[in-house]
Design an enzyme around this catalytic site. Structure first.
Site: not given
Ligand code: CMC
Length: 433
Positions: A266, A307, A365
């Site tokens: 987050h 995201h 970010d």
């Molecule tokens: N790097 C590599 N793979 C990724 C990433 C990433 N940054 N983000 C998502 N994926 C992959 C994930 O492994 C999954 O793959 P699969 O479908 O094969 O299992 C797919 O993309 C969908 O991801 P998810 O985890 O189901 O998506 P989510 O909505 O649960 O997670 C997130 C969103 C923001 C937590 C995630 O994208 C992440 O961990 N990003 C890095 C951390 C980050 O930059 N966070 C800041 C968000 S913006 C600030 C805010 O608004 O809080």
């Protein structure tokens, strides 16, 4: 089955339940499933991927079309034409302030700028090397021990007072969390400065050295605050609502929001992004990190990418990207190694099949960390700045919750998968005292 007004759900025993459809002014319609538990069922939706927890009139996001609106106004226009206190007023009150409303609001916030002097002792109880977010969460919570007058959360005027106190005092708490870390004296807020300039001045000035406020850099910081002010029902805002739904003290609710925001998935992402860039260090190593991010056996993710809601570009990221260029050009840092590395990484990831297919774009970010670093803000303060900005959104949602006639204490259900009922074995030794 769905018609325009209701959905029909047929259960295994053949019973059909009518579930009303709720339409908002924008966005997907919702199926009201609140009648389900009467029929012996609950719903299951890990991570709330398909669950609306409330209705809200504050912020609208269309993640497919890259739209972010606060009270109907596009984020691009707010970031260009408003300052942070305009936006915080808008979030809380529903309209942008006119001139006299703005003057009154600014005056009210400045009236509450100063922290209680005894708070010095609270700071001094922490280790010097504590993370500013840990200190901030605890100090904001400790304010509930300072303000217990006029704290009836069901009273509109009391809520307004708490909102103003929080927005006014959080900048000093954030700045002091860092100054304490450095062993520097606490700087007092200055009523002659705007909200963003006042924070930068508290962070960077010292009793022996004035801080030069560069208007381009102050404006860039103001933009960071505006872009982070609210983002509807994210983890920290939902935390604030959940804690607040029990009628808890508002300072305790915001402290819980700060704790939730701190996580790297987050608000901790801006700090984690910069750490990642510093670790990659060299453009030759980008591919190694891209491969790690794609490897399902490796927990590493490319920080600052992806995201939950934006499955297209993050509109805030575009504004931050431009701001990043303005700041680096103002400071003559266009050749800064971390910035160049970030631009290269962004290009490679955006062309990589894995990231393209999963629609993983840089989020706000990815750039905000680079801007803050250029402004001289240390990594450990990045998430604290996010918390400072998000306080406006948190308190607006907290306030809105009490305007809802259907307000109930938040209490999710579960699917129990533990042991079924059994007896404690007889003959256990029980200690007497
Ligand atoms: N790097 C590599 N793979 C990724 C990433 C990433 N940054 N983000 C998502 N994926 C992959 C994930 O492994 C999954 O793959 P699969 O479908 O094969 O299992 C797919 O993309 C969908 O991801 P998810 O985890 O189901 O998506 P989510 O909505 O649960 O997670 C997130 C969103 C923001 C937590 C995630 O994208 C992440 O961990 N990003 C890095 C951390 C980050 O930059 N966070 C800041 C968000 S913006 C600030 C805010 O608004 O809080």
């Amino acid at each position: 089955m769905m018609d325009s007004k209701k959905a029909k759900l047929t259960l295994a025993n053949g019973t059909t339940i009518d579930l009303p459809i709720i339409e908002g002014s924008l966005g997907k319609p919702a199926i009201d499933i609140s009648a389900l538990s009467e029929n012996g069922y609950v719903t299951y939706d890990p991570g709330f991927m398909s669950t609306a927890s409330c209705d809200s009139s504050i912020t609208f996001i269309d993640g497919e079309k890259s739209i972010l609106l606060h009270r109907g106004y596009p984020i691009e226009q707010l970031a260009e034409q408003c300052d942070f206190l305009d936006v915080s007023y808008l979030l809380l009150n529903g309209e942008l302030p006119n001139e006299s409303e703005k003057n009154a609001y600014v005056g009210e916030i400045k009236k509450h700028y100063l922290l209680h002097d005894q708070l010095n002792s609270v700071f001094k109880g922490f280790r010097r090397d504590a993370h500013p977010m840990a200190v901030m969460a605890a100090v904001v919570a400790s304010k509930s021990a300072f303000y217990f007058d006029e704290m009836n959360v069901y009273n509109r005027n009391h809520r307004r007072l708490s909102a103003n106190r929080l927005i006014a005092k959080v900048p000093s708490i954030a700045a002091w969390s860092y100054l304490y870390n450095l062993g520097r004296p606490f700087n007092y807020p200055r009523n002659d400065l705007g909200y963003a300039a006042n924070f930068l001045n508290m962070l960077f000035s010292s009793p022996t050295q004035a801080y030069h406020l560069n208007p381009i850099l102050v404006r860039a910081f103001e933009r960071i605050l505006i872009l982070h002010a609210d983002h509807e029902q994210n983890a920290s805002t939902s935390t604030v609502r959940l804690v607040g739904s029990s009628g808890a003290n508002p300072f305790a609710c915001i402290a819980a929001g700060i704790a939730s925001l701190w996580g790297p998935a987050h608000g901790g992402a801006n700090e984690a992004t910069l750490k990642m860039l510093q670790e990659i260090k060299n453009e030759n190593r980008i591919n190694e990190y891209i491969e790690r991010a794609k490897d399902k056996t490796d927990s590493f993710r490319l920080m600052g990418f992806g995201h939950r809601v934006y499955r297209n570009k993050d509109p805030r990221a575009e504004i931050m990207r431009k701001t990043c260029h303005e700041v680096l050009s103002e400071l003559g840092l266009e050749n800064d190694s971390i910035f160049k590395l970030a631009m290269k990484l962004e290009k490679i990831a955006l062309e990589d099949e894995y990231f393209v297919e999963k629609k993983l774009y840089p989020n706000v970010d990815f750039y905000s960390g680079i801007v803050m670093r250029a402004l001289g803000i240390p990594n450990s303060m990045f998430t604290a700045v996010f918390a400072l900005a998000r306080t406006a959104g948190w308190i607006a949602h907290w306030n809105e919750m009490f305007l809802d006639d259907n307000l109930k204490i938040g209490r999710p259900r579960q699917i129990y998968k533990g042991k079924t009922q059994r007896n404690v074995p007889s003959g256990r030794n029980v200690s007497k005292y």
